[in-house]
Design an enzyme around this catalytic site. Structure first.
Site, mmCIF file in Angstrom:
data_model
loop_
_atom_site.group_PDB
_atom_site.id
_atom_site.type_symbol
_atom_site.label_atom_id
_atom_site.label_comp_id
_atom_site.label_asym_id
_atom_site.label_seq_id
_atom_site.Cartn_x
_atom_site.Cartn_y
_atom_site.Cartn_z
ATOM 1 C CB ALA A 88 0.112 46.266 -28.508
ATOM 2 C CE LYS A 89 6.593 50.838 -27.120
ATOM 3 N NZ LYS A 89 6.701 50.538 -25.639
#
Ligand code: NAD
Length: 429
Positions: free
Chosen positions: A117-118
């Site tokens: 994720a980011k």
């Protein structure tokens, strides 16, 4: 593989250039090489969940400004999503997608039980007061709070964020849910559930991978000349730790530009100037000022890009001739540049392996938070070294076996692991 009957590949929004184009091109090339079937490739190249939030923040002068932030969960196939939060003016959804995808491969290549994720907010944090930064962080954390959590998605620091920002996110999430949840973020201060060794973990990982790379290539780390682009968390810690092993730190840079000294810098002098609030371009002394572009083209043994994406590209790659590149930043090299570096015999340890130290120690922090049982720093560093050494050896062996570059081999390993997880989980419902 249970996902048959492919149909057309649901490509994400078309992108001509930039980090996401790089990330997709890297994936597609390896997917072709692995003969990945179209439906599996389509699942893997598409982000699983994306949230964009526009939110108001009260500024110190009484006005209200609207900011835009994102959180992208690229994959949850191998475990909860994991990845940093970036505060930078250039943050946009495509950059966040790219960074989220790289996190999936990074966690897979070092075999952590996480997806990728980011997150990010388009803001220059240096232009905000401390209280504005806190209000922005708390509002962004509240808005993405619906998709994060210790079992769902665990943020961490990235460019422009730090342990203090992580503490605000942990507190905001805990206040909203009604009880303290240290495991919702990693990279926190030790006093609120952080782990020893996290602040320097990515830089320490750079050191360990540089040691592995030198051993594998028959090169001495002691005495090696080093240039580091970016003097933030990753660059500064990498520079310090490489210096402790006898490397000669000949050049460093930050966003303002760089400094070069053929006789080598003492890390402490550079760090002291930074702590006095000086940018490197403002430093005075008996050395040369250089641009970021010039730093990349220095004839050094080891180049550590530790700033932004796409710094080594088709136009400059031919002049980038260190013996090895240890990628501290995410995505510093474009696919076109990669091919040129390869032809020129530059050995590249790819980002998803070289800078994995941060997420590995984040994983340790999360494990310690879930168990409420904390480790000594030497245990953290020992386990970090063990995971990175094993991962380097696996990638090195696969590269030799498949006649592939280290990047291709790292992707092959990661994509195979992701494919296996998808295969066993199947398609719901
Ligand atoms: P940071 O904000 O602490 O430092 C960034 C540094 O890069 C600063 O010195 C800044 O002046 C410099 N910089 C910014 N723009 C630049 C430009 N255009 N040219 C040259 N220098 C520039 O960030 P960080 O946490 O050290 O992250 C750096 C890179 O490492 C990013 O790509 C990030 O995604 C990656 N990374 C960070 C971690 C981590 O644990 N912090 C882990 C893995 C990867």
């Amino acid at each position: 593989m249970t996902m048959s009957g492919a149909g057309s590949m649901p490509a994400p929004a078309p992108v001509a250039e930039g980090a996401y184009a790089t990330a997709l091109a890297q994936f597609d090339a390896v997917a072709r090489r692995l003969n990945l079937d179209r439906s599996t490739a389509a699942v893997m190249r598409t982000p699983r969940r994306e949230l964009t939030v526009h939110f108001p923040v009260r500024m110190d002068d009484g006005s209200t400004r609207v900011f835009t932030g994102h959180r992208v969960q690229h994959s949850t196939a191998r475990g909860p999503a994991k990845g940093g939060i970036r505060y930078h003016p250039a943050v946009n959804i495509d950059e966040v997608r790219a960074l989220a995808m790289w996190m999936t491969w990074k966690c897979a290549v070092v075999n952590l039980p996480y997806g990728g994720a980011k997150g990010g907010v388009a803001v220059d944090p240096k232009l905000l007061s401390e209280s504005e930064l806190e209000r922005l962080t708390r509002r962004y954390a509240s808005d993405i709070g619906i998709i994060i959590g210790p079992e769902k998605d665990v943020p961490a620091p990235d460019m422009g964020t730090d342990a203090r920002v992580m503490a605000w996110i942990m507190d905001t999430y805990s206040m909203n849910i009604g009880y303290v949840v240290p495991g919702v973020v990693t990279g926190k201060p030790i006093s609120v559930g952080g782990t020893r060794g996290r602040v320097e973990a990515t830089g320490r990982g750079i050191l360990y991978t540089a040691q592995e790379a030198c051993r594998a290539r028959g090169m001495d780390l002691e005495g090696a000349t080093v240039a580091v682009q970016g003097f933030g968390n990753v660059g500064s810690n990498a520079a310090r730790l490489l210096r402790t092993q006898g490397c000669k730190l000949v050049a460093v840079s930050d966003v303002s530009g760089g400094v070069y000294n053929a006789n080598g810098f003492e890390w402490a002098d550079l760090q002291a100037a930074k702590e006095r609030g000086l940018m490197l371009a403002q430093m005075d002394g008996s050395y040369d000022h250089i641009t970021n572009e010039e730093l990349l083209e220095l004839k050094v043994d080891i180049l550590v890009p530790a700033a932004l994406e796409n710094q080594i590209h088709a136009r400059n790659a031919g002049r980038v001739r260190p013996k090895m590149i240890i990628e501290g930043a995410n995505g510093p090299t474009t696919p076109e540049a990669d091919a040129i570096l390869h032809d020129n015999g530059v050995f590249v340890v790819p980002d998803i392996l070289a800078n994995a130290g941060g997420v590995i120690v984040s994983y340790f922090e999360w494990v310690q938070d879930l168990q409420s049982f904390f480790w000594e720093e030497d245990e953290v560093n020992l386990r970090l070294r063990r995971i990175l050494s094993r991962s380097f050896e696996e990638v090195w062996a696969l590269a030799a076996q498949e006649d592939a570059s280290m990047r291709e081999a790292a992707y092959m390993l990661a994509i195979r692991r992701e494919e296996e997880a998808l295969k066993y989980r199947g398609v719901f419902p």
